[in-house]
Design a protein around this motif. Sequence first.
Motif, PDB file in Angstrom:
ATOM      1  N   SER A 154      -5.293  -6.563   2.809  1.00 53.49           N
ATOM      2  CA  SER A 154      -4.760  -8.146   2.627  1.00 53.49           C
ATOM      3  C   SER A 154      -3.713  -8.080   1.142  1.00 53.49           C
ATOM      4  O   SER A 154      -3.535  -8.726   0.516  1.00 53.49           O
ATOM      5  N   LYS A 169       0.830  -0.861  -0.221  1.00 49.34           N
ATOM      6  CA  LYS A 169      -0.220   0.178  -0.133  1.00 49.34           C
ATOM      7  C   LYS A 169       1.026   1.115   0.092  1.00 49.34           C
ATOM      8  O   LYS A 169       0.269   2.521  -0.272  1.00 49.34           O
ATOM      9  N   ASP A 183       4.984  -3.951   3.943  1.00 51.16           N
ATOM     10  CA  ASP A 183       3.428  -3.966   4.596  1.00 51.16           C
ATOM     11  C   ASP A 183       3.985  -3.449   6.211  1.00 51.16           C
ATOM     12  O   ASP A 183       5.000  -3.377   7.199  1.00 51.16           O
ATOM     13  N   ILE A 184       2.528  -2.940   7.447  1.00 48.59           N
ATOM     14  CA  ILE A 184       3.097  -2.751   8.545  1.00 48.59           C
ATOM     15  C   ILE A 184       2.962  -4.006   9.454  1.00 48.59           C
ATOM     16  O   ILE A 184       1.930  -4.927   8.859  1.00 48.59           O
ATOM     17  N   VAL A 185       4.321  -3.862  10.615  1.00 52.22           N
ATOM     18  CA  VAL A 185       3.635  -5.010  11.212  1.00 52.22           C
ATOM     19  C   VAL A 185       3.644  -4.998  12.509  1.00 52.22           C
ATOM     20  O   VAL A 185       4.403  -4.119  13.252  1.00 52.22           O
ATOM     21  N   GLU A 186       2.306  -5.236  13.242  1.00 51.66           N
ATOM     22  CA  GLU A 186       2.392  -4.278  14.591  1.00 51.66           C
ATOM     23  C   GLU A 186       1.955  -6.190  16.169  1.00 51.66           C
ATOM     24  O   GLU A 186       3.322  -5.866  15.893  1.00 51.66           O
ATOM     25  N   THR A 187       1.516  -7.176  15.592  1.00 51.36           N
ATOM     26  CA  THR A 187       2.023  -8.209  16.423  1.00 51.36           C
ATOM     27  C   THR A 187       2.462  -9.420  15.617  1.00 51.36           C
ATOM     28  O   THR A 187       3.002 -10.344  16.427  1.00 51.36           O
ATOM     29  N   GLY A 188       2.706  -9.607  14.435  1.00 54.97           N
ATOM     30  CA  GLY A 188       2.975  -9.871  14.093  1.00 54.97           C
ATOM     31  C   GLY A 188       1.824 -11.159  13.031  1.00 54.97           C
ATOM     32  O   GLY A 188       2.270 -11.897  12.953  1.00 54.97           O
ATOM     33  N   ALA A 189       0.859 -11.346  13.933  1.00 55.31           N
ATOM     34  CA  ALA A 189      -0.044 -12.702  13.857  1.00 55.31           C
ATOM     35  C   ALA A 189      -0.678 -13.048  12.319  1.00 55.31           C
ATOM     36  O   ALA A 189      -0.447 -14.124  12.101  1.00 55.31           O
ATOM     37  N   THR A 190      -0.868 -11.868  11.549  1.00 54.72           N
ATOM     38  CA  THR A 190      -1.375 -11.685  10.186  1.00 54.72           C
ATOM     39  C   THR A 190      -0.298 -12.405   9.210  1.00 54.72           C
ATOM     40  O   THR A 190      -0.462 -13.255   9.096  1.00 54.72           O
ATOM     41  N   GLU A 212      -0.951  -9.551   2.148  1.00 55.97           N
ATOM     42  CA  GLU A 212      -0.395 -11.139   2.731  1.00 55.97           C
ATOM     43  C   GLU A 212      -0.205 -12.429   2.045  1.00 55.97           C
ATOM     44  O   GLU A 212       0.317 -13.133   1.793  1.00 55.97           O
TER      45      GLU A 212
HETATM   46  C1  PRP Z   1      -2.219  -4.319   9.297  1.00 62.17           C
HETATM   47  C2  PRP Z   1      -2.033  -4.452   8.349  1.00 62.17           C
HETATM   48  C3  PRP Z   1      -1.540  -5.539   8.361  1.00 62.17           C
HETATM   49  C4  PRP Z   1      -1.547  -6.175   9.682  1.00 62.17           C
HETATM   50  C5  PRP Z   1      -0.508  -6.177  11.000  1.00 62.17           C
HETATM   51  O1  PRP Z   1      -3.607  -4.102   8.402  1.00 62.17           O
HETATM   52  O2  PRP Z   1      -1.592  -4.255   6.402  1.00 62.17           O
HETATM   53  O3  PRP Z   1      -2.248  -6.644   7.548  1.00 62.17           O
HETATM   54  O4  PRP Z   1      -2.964  -4.683  10.027  1.00 62.17           O
HETATM   55  O5  PRP Z   1      -1.025  -6.165  12.520  1.00 62.17           O
HETATM   56  P1  PRP Z   1      -0.272  -7.934  12.848  1.00 62.17           P
HETATM   57  O6  PRP Z   1       1.000  -7.892  13.150  1.00 62.17           O
HETATM   58  O7  PRP Z   1      -1.496  -6.486  14.695  1.00 62.17           O
HETATM   59  O8  PRP Z   1      -0.712  -8.679  12.785  1.00 62.17           O
HETATM   60  P2  PRP Z   1      -4.304  -3.141   8.562  1.00 62.17           P
HETATM   61  O9  PRP Z   1      -5.709  -3.565  10.045  1.00 62.17           O
HETATM   62  O10 PRP Z   1      -4.466  -1.245   9.145  1.00 62.17           O
HETATM   63  O11 PRP Z   1      -5.471  -4.060   7.590  1.00 62.17           O
HETATM   64  P3  PRP Z   1      -5.531  -3.464   5.838  1.00 62.17           P
HETATM   65  O12 PRP Z   1      -5.472  -4.961   5.383  1.00 62.17           O
HETATM   66  O13 PRP Z   1      -6.147  -2.389   5.169  1.00 62.17           O
HETATM   67  O14 PRP Z   1      -4.084  -2.898   5.733  1.00 62.17           O
END
Ligand code: PRP
Length: 211
Positions: A142, A118, A157-164, A144
């Motif tokens: 989405s 994105k 992309d953004i990684v927060e917890t890494g769970a996705t 991933e």
């Molecule tokens: C963000 C990012 C990842 C997810 C990461 O998506 O794009 O998919 O959060 O978080 P995690 O590491 O805790 O799993 P978001 O929920 O903003 O939705 P998006 O699919 O619209 O990017």
Amino acid sequence: MKNYLNIALPKGRLGEKVLGMFERAGFPCPSIHEPGRKLIFENEDLGVRYFWVKPSDVAIYVERGAADIGVAGKDILLEYSPEVYELLDLDLGKCRMAVAAKKDFYDDPQKTLKVATKFTNIAASYYAKKGRDIDIIHLNGSIEIAPILGLSDVIVDIVETGATLKENDLEVKETIVPISARLIANRSSFKFDGERINALCAKLAEEVKND
Ligand code: PRP
């Protein structure tokens, strides 16, 4: 007419935390807690007006002066470089911008790297600095899924917890930059109403320290 300080808040989970911080800093707004679909709320006594906007739109409201200040993620500031002042790191919404790929992905430097994201500007400048040729595939969400289906080699992309990533059998290969929520201000609001904005910023800075 009262001169309100217009504050754009990011709708959602981060926004609730940000609002809590503003309230603890001395800028409460009782009406914002009433159930309903309203988006704009005022505290007449304090002269503040809050409104909820999509997190990625906060910087646009602030850049164009529809909001005097707002809270935006560093990801959005890096991606769109809006002409705003960044006043304070609120230390909320902490995550990181990263490159991720399938666990067995082998990066062949001879090949153009296909990158789905994105955040096309962040990805382009990251790989330009490394002198790596890439083919950017812009997606809106989405992300991933892209390497799983062979649409791309990697994602940015953004990684927060890494769970996705984990649940989709991907892993972080490189971290690009840490991300958190920032207090931003419209440039001309800051010039003409700097005292009020600086006072609010100082109170928020106290809250950041106490958190
Ligand atoms: C963000 C990012 C990842 C997810 C990461 O998506 O794009 O998919 O959060 O978080 P995690 O590491 O805790 O799993 P978001 O929920 O903003 O939705 P998006 O699919 O619209 O990017």
